[in-house]
Design a protein around this motif. Structure first.
Motif, short mmCIF file in Angstrom:
data_model
loop_
_atom_site.label_atom_id
_atom_site.label_comp_id
_atom_site.label_asym_id
_atom_site.label_seq_id
_atom_site.Cartn_x
_atom_site.Cartn_y
_atom_site.Cartn_z
N LEU A 73 10.69 15.85 0.22
CA LEU A 73 11.10 14.50 0.57
C LEU A 73 12.13 13.96 -0.42
N LEU A 74 11.92 14.23 -1.71
CA LEU A 74 12.81 13.71 -2.74
C LEU A 74 14.13 14.45 -2.80
N GLY A 75 14.14 15.68 -2.39
CA GLY A 75 15.35 16.48 -2.51
C GLY A 75 15.30 17.35 -3.75
N PRO A 76 16.27 18.25 -3.88
CA PRO A 76 16.24 19.23 -4.97
C PRO A 76 16.42 18.60 -6.34
N ILE A 86 1.23 9.37 -6.52
CA ILE A 86 1.79 10.40 -7.40
C ILE A 86 2.99 9.85 -8.16
N LEU A 87 3.89 9.18 -7.46
CA LEU A 87 5.10 8.68 -8.12
C LEU A 87 4.78 7.56 -9.11
N VAL A 88 3.82 6.70 -8.79
CA VAL A 88 3.42 5.66 -9.74
C VAL A 88 2.92 6.29 -11.04
N LEU A 89 2.11 7.32 -10.91
CA LEU A 89 1.55 7.98 -12.09
C LEU A 89 2.60 8.74 -12.88
N LEU A 90 3.50 9.43 -12.18
CA LEU A 90 4.56 10.16 -12.89
C LEU A 90 5.55 9.19 -13.54
N ASP A 123 0.81 -1.21 0.00
CA ASP A 123 0.00 0.00 0.00
C ASP A 123 0.86 1.27 0.00
N GLU A 124 2.06 1.16 0.52
CA GLU A 124 2.98 2.31 0.53
C GLU A 124 4.22 1.91 -0.24
N HIS A 168 1.74 10.01 -1.78
CA HIS A 168 2.99 10.19 -2.52
C HIS A 168 3.29 8.95 -3.37
N SER A 169 2.90 7.78 -2.89
CA SER A 169 3.07 6.56 -3.68
C SER A 169 2.26 6.66 -4.97
#
Length: 437
Positions: free
Chosen positions: A309-312, A268-272, A248-249, A265-266
């Protein structure tokens, strides 16, 4: 260690993970195990002195429809086997396995075997005469030795339990394997913790010793250490690795650092990752939220937290996109399905994509991937792959898969489960009905 006497008069092991304690009589234990095995296959009960780990494995084997007179099937041969081995994550540590185990196996008339996470043997090496004997039970590269396919055995049970296992003589579920003894330990990806497969030593009853179990576990740990050292050479430093199947995460590996993501956030990243070209704010809003009243401000706040969270530099905007390449387990399964590598796709499928997610676009991806796999499995009619799906948590109520499995493996447990599912399907909505007898 000492042994206690059970009510049946047999010696009961004080350490359930050790197959045969020092000082025990191997011949007597073999006889006791054979009697226990016959009792189980005839009546379904497990008498002493069967270890709990073996008893549980026998029960799982029976539920999976494995017969005691079965044999392993060879799934990969020739070019398919070669290409699969070449790209497998354990290929880089085969020289280490040979260095640590090869001489021991050859001198002791044992075999070194390495399997993948699905229990499929990739390499089997060792004493030539022992290899010829092992060929008779299909203990060969490319053969499927998953517990769900051939019952209790060290490599298959080690990956099923994710822990080192020793299997002695008649503890093996299939009779033709009972002259052998084996010890195996799982090997994990040092970055993600996922099981990559197992390393195994197979031979005679002399392997039924605590030292062999400790030895194979030490070999597995050495391999994990070697994989950690090799990791920078096997992927670009700016490549992100996203793991989202069966959890789930999601987990993101970025710059050698593991980042556990929140559910949103999981998503969002899956979609991106699935849209490397990027998505606009409106597209992301529709993809993530069923509730049309959610405002763009809410999404921008989530993206701001994710960027911190990801950084710059990793999350760009206008459109929103990731600036580094992403390798995801979702993409791996999709690619393998597209090329017809069904077995490899199943090996990489750890479960539904973010199963708890209600985001519309994620739910569509989840359904599309699962339906694609199910369709191919049903059409292929491979009983082992169908059994893997049917006995997984996500497949235990999958009526179509159970029907397909019953058509190619009509064992009593499979038929019973299919009857139960069809009975439940026929019940009127809202009725509480007892199971058929």
């Amino acid at each position: 260690m000492s042994s206690a006497a059970s009510p049946s008069g047999e010696a009961e092991l004080s350490d359930p993970w050790v197959a045969l304690e020092p000082g025990a009589d191997p011949a007597e234990r073999v006889r006791a195990l054979r009697r226990a095995h016959e009792t189980f296959t005839a009546a379904g009960t497990v008498p002493r002195p069967v270890r709990s780990v073996v008893a549980d494995s026998w029960r799982r084997s029976a539920r999976a429809g494995v017969g005691p007179d079965g044999t392993a099937s060879v799934e990969l041969t020739d070019g398919d086997l070669g290409s699969y081995r070449a790209e497998h994550p354990l290929a880089p540590v085969m020289p280490l396995f040979r260095e640590l185990v090869g001489t021991f196996a050859a001198d002791g008339e044992h075999l070194l075997a390495v399997c993948d996470a699905q229990g499929r043997l990739l390499w089997v090496e060792g004493h030539p005469a022992v290899r010829r004997r092992a060929d008779g039970m299909n203990f060969v590269p490319g053969a499927r030795w998953a517990e769900s396919a051939v019952g209790t055995n060290a490599p298959g049970t080690a990956v099923a339990l994710d822990r080192p296992v020793q299997v002695f003589a008649a503890e093996h579920f299939i009779r033709r394997v009972q002259p052998w003894t084996c010890a195996a330990a799982p090997v994990h990806d040092p970055r993600t913790g996922r099981v990559l497969g197992a390393v195994d030593i197979t031979g005679g009853n002399g392997l039924a010793h605590p030292h062999s179990l400790g030895f194979v576990q030490a070999v597995a740990r050495a391999a994990e250490s070697q994989l950690a050292l090799l990791a920078p050479a096997h992927g670009a430093a700016d490549t992100l690795e996203l793991t989202a199947l069966g959890r789930d995460e999601a987990q993101l590996l970025a710059g050698g650092q593991k980042i556990r993501l929140s559910r949103r956030h999981s998503e969002i990243l899956v979609l991106l990752a699935h849209h490397p070209e990027g998505l606009t704010g409106d597209e992301l809003l529709c993809a993530l939220y069923e509730d049309e009243s959610v405002t763009p401000v809410t999404l921008r706040a989530e993206l701001a937290r994710l960027r911190r969270l990801l950084g710059p530099g990793l999350l760009a905007s206008r459109p929103y996109r990731l600036t580094a390449a992403v390798e995801s387990d979702l993409a791996v399964v999709e690619r393998r399905l597209e090329t017809g590598a069904v077995t490899a796709a199943m090996a990489a499928y750890a479960g539904p994509l973010l199963p708890g997610s209600q985001a519309p676009a994620v739910a569509r991806l989840r359904r599309r991937l699962a339906d694609g796999l199910r369709t191919v499995l049903i059409a292929r009619r491979d009983p082992d792959l169908l059994a893997d799906w049917a006995h997984a948590p996500w497949g235990e109520d999958d009526l179509d898969v159970w029907r397909a499995l019953a058509a190619v493996r009509p064992t009593a447990p499979v038929r019973a489960r299919l009857d139960e599912l069809e009975y439940e399907l026929s019940a009127p909505p809202g009725w509480a009905r007892s199971a058929p007898r």
